[in-house]
Design an enzyme around this catalytic site. Structure first.
Site, PDB file in Angstrom:
ATOM      1  CE1 TYR A   1      -3.665   2.447   1.054  1.00 38.24           C
ATOM      2  CE2 TYR A   1      -1.734   3.428   2.277  1.00 38.24           C
ATOM      3  CZ  TYR A   1      -2.925   3.480   1.404  1.00 38.24           C
ATOM      4  OH  TYR A   1      -3.784   4.752   2.254  1.00 38.24           O
TER       5      TYR A   1
ATOM      6  CD  GLN B   1      -6.126  14.355   3.184  1.00 33.08           C
ATOM      7  OE1 GLN B   1      -6.201  14.176   4.141  1.00 33.08           O
ATOM      8  NE2 GLN B   1      -6.494  13.891   1.312  1.00 33.08           N
TER       9      GLN B   1
ATOM     10  CB  THR C   1      -6.577  16.217  -1.801  1.00 29.42           C
ATOM     11  OG1 THR C   1      -5.683  16.434  -0.132  1.00 29.42           O
ATOM     12  CG2 THR C   1      -6.228  15.283  -2.282  1.00 29.42           C
TER      13      THR C   1
ATOM     14  NE  ARG D   1      -4.388   4.451  -4.903  1.00 32.52           N
ATOM     15  CZ  ARG D   1      -4.949   4.300  -4.127  1.00 32.52           C
ATOM     16  NH1 ARG D   1      -5.336   3.719  -2.915  1.00 32.52           N
ATOM     17  NH2 ARG D   1      -5.364   6.096  -4.097  1.00 32.52           N
TER      18      ARG D   1
ATOM     19  CG  HIS E   1      -2.981  11.381  -4.853  1.00 32.12           C
ATOM     20  ND1 HIS E   1      -4.090  11.589  -4.113  1.00 32.12           N
ATOM     21  CD2 HIS E   1      -2.814  10.295  -3.879  1.00 32.12           C
ATOM     22  CE1 HIS E   1      -4.207  11.870  -3.166  1.00 32.12           C
ATOM     23  NE2 HIS E   1      -3.810  10.502  -2.490  1.00 32.12           N
TER      24      HIS E   1
END
Length: 401
Positions: free
Chosen positions: A33, A136, A164, A173, A296
């Site tokens: 990850y 964030q 963001t 992913r 990112h």
């Protein structure tokens, strides 16, 4: 057992050695990850390759004294031109990493950015990092949730938020799905339990800490703001939090949504995830105080350009006075100098700081920040630069310029 400064310096003289040790100590499902991007990993590789292609011209016949790496950003003074980027699930990558890095950021006078999906709270990190704490905003779909998160930031003393914008919807992913880190997570199976058993440093630390929770969003799962600031024992599990993130977090931030956030937040507002020069100018026109030029970490779209390749164009478009921050692939003081030479005022890093705490636990934050400062000083000495503002004159070659 804490190591002496001499031992740490000998065994971990740069981020690469910390990364190797962290990869040995962190279980595979969390290691993947951390280090991988999306798709085939092309964008991750591009970030590193493009940085390597940036050449700087050394100059020795100068009057440069000892370089000064302190800087001012958005009116705030920092001891170095770098800060800690937001990383979701940090407390799963290494237990208590948010608190460790927030404390080190305060000590080293650099900013620490807490993710919305962190495993430590807005309130606790605000107390630890004080005026060095940034938040964030991984934007919730519900306007009232957004409003309440910003209220909590203000009451906790935060002066800077980072919106963001490059997570408009759920991301797929492959490596995370295979490892059980899909949302909601499914990683407590025989395979991952075996990985925990065979990585005792991580597992023992996790046992002492307890299974992390996404504490900043737990109250909103029950639509009951009265739970804020209370313990988490009676609130839903991390699996339920993952389902909440999938269904109710992440938003395409339209101009009107951005204007609403800007109107609600009285402090500094940074936009993270900008790559297009025209969009960069638009965000500034809408009231952004700074932009993070970023893909990112190569984790959202495998066909994106790197920050390196677009940074000079964005600087040219927005002018010299705009506050530009860059990230992506930065691993050392030389890389920091490269980004500043290309037009950035400041840089953010995520993975190097997690490598440091994974390798050295509570000692990792201070050590990696010290190393990065020393590497930057060494680079500037070779380039004959006394101040950070002189770095652009050292830019010699960049294939994308």
């Amino acid at each position: 057992m804490k190591q002496t400064n001499m031992d740490i310096e000998k065994h971990f003289p740069c981020v690469d050695y910390m990364e190797a040790e962290a990869m040995r100590r962190i279980p595979e499902f969390m290691r993947d990850y951390l280090i991988y991007g999306i798709g085939q990993g092309i964008a991750v590789e591009k970030n590193r390759k493009d940085l390597n292609d940036v050449e700087l011209m050394p100059r020795y016949l100068t009057d440069a004294e000892r370089p000064n790496i302190s800087c001012k950003l958005m009116g705030y003074e920092y001891d170095a031109p770098f800060g800690v980027a937001p990383i979701g699930l940090s407390g799963l990558i290494w237990p208590k990493s948010e608190a460790i890095l927030a404390k080190s950021a305060k000590t080293n006078n650099i900013p620490y950015t807490l993710s919305t999906v962190a495993t430590d709270s807005i309130e606790n990190i605000g107390q630890i990092a004080c005026d060095k704490a940034w938040f964030q905003l991984y934007t919730p779909q519900d306007p009232e949730t957004r409003k309440d998160l910003l209220r909590r930031c203000k009451e906790a003393g935060y002066e800077t938020i980072m919106v963001t914008v490059d997570v408009p919807r759920k991301i797929r992913r492959n490596h995370d799905i295979r490892n059980g880190l899909s949302v909601p997570p499914k990683f407590f199976d025989i395979k991952t339990l075996w990985q925990m058993i065979t990585h005792p440093h991580w597992s023992l630390r996790m046992l002492r800490t307890g299974v992390p929770q996404f504490v900043n969003i737990l109250p909103y799962q029950q639509n009951d703001f009265s739970h804020i600031g209370l313990g988490i024992n009676s609130i839903q599990s991390i699996k339920d939090s993952g389902k909440f993130i999938e269904e109710r977090m992440g938003l395409h931030i339209t101009p009107s949504v951005f204007e609403d956030i800007r109107a609600m937040w009285p402090g500094k507002l940074i936009v993270k995830g900008v790559l297009d020069p025209d969009e960069a100018m638009s965000y500034l026109d809408l009231g952004a105080d700074a932009l993070v030029i970023s893909n990112h970490g190569g984790r959202q779209l495998d066909a994106t350009p790197s920050a390196v390749s677009v940074l000079p164009r964005i600087r040219s478009a927005v002018g010299s006075e705009a506050n530009l921050i860059a990230d992506g692939g930065i691993r050392c003081g030389l890389d920091i100098a490269r980004m500043l030479a290309l037009g950035a005022d400041f840089v953010l890093m995520g993975r190097p700081f997690l490598f440091a705490v994974g390798a050295l636990d509570e000692q990792g934050g201070d050590h990696v920040m010290k190393i990065l400062k020393e590497e930057l000083l060494t680079t500037m000495g070779q380039l004959g630069c006394s101040t950070l503002k002189e770095l652009p004159k050292s830019l010699f070659k960049n294939a994308e310029c």
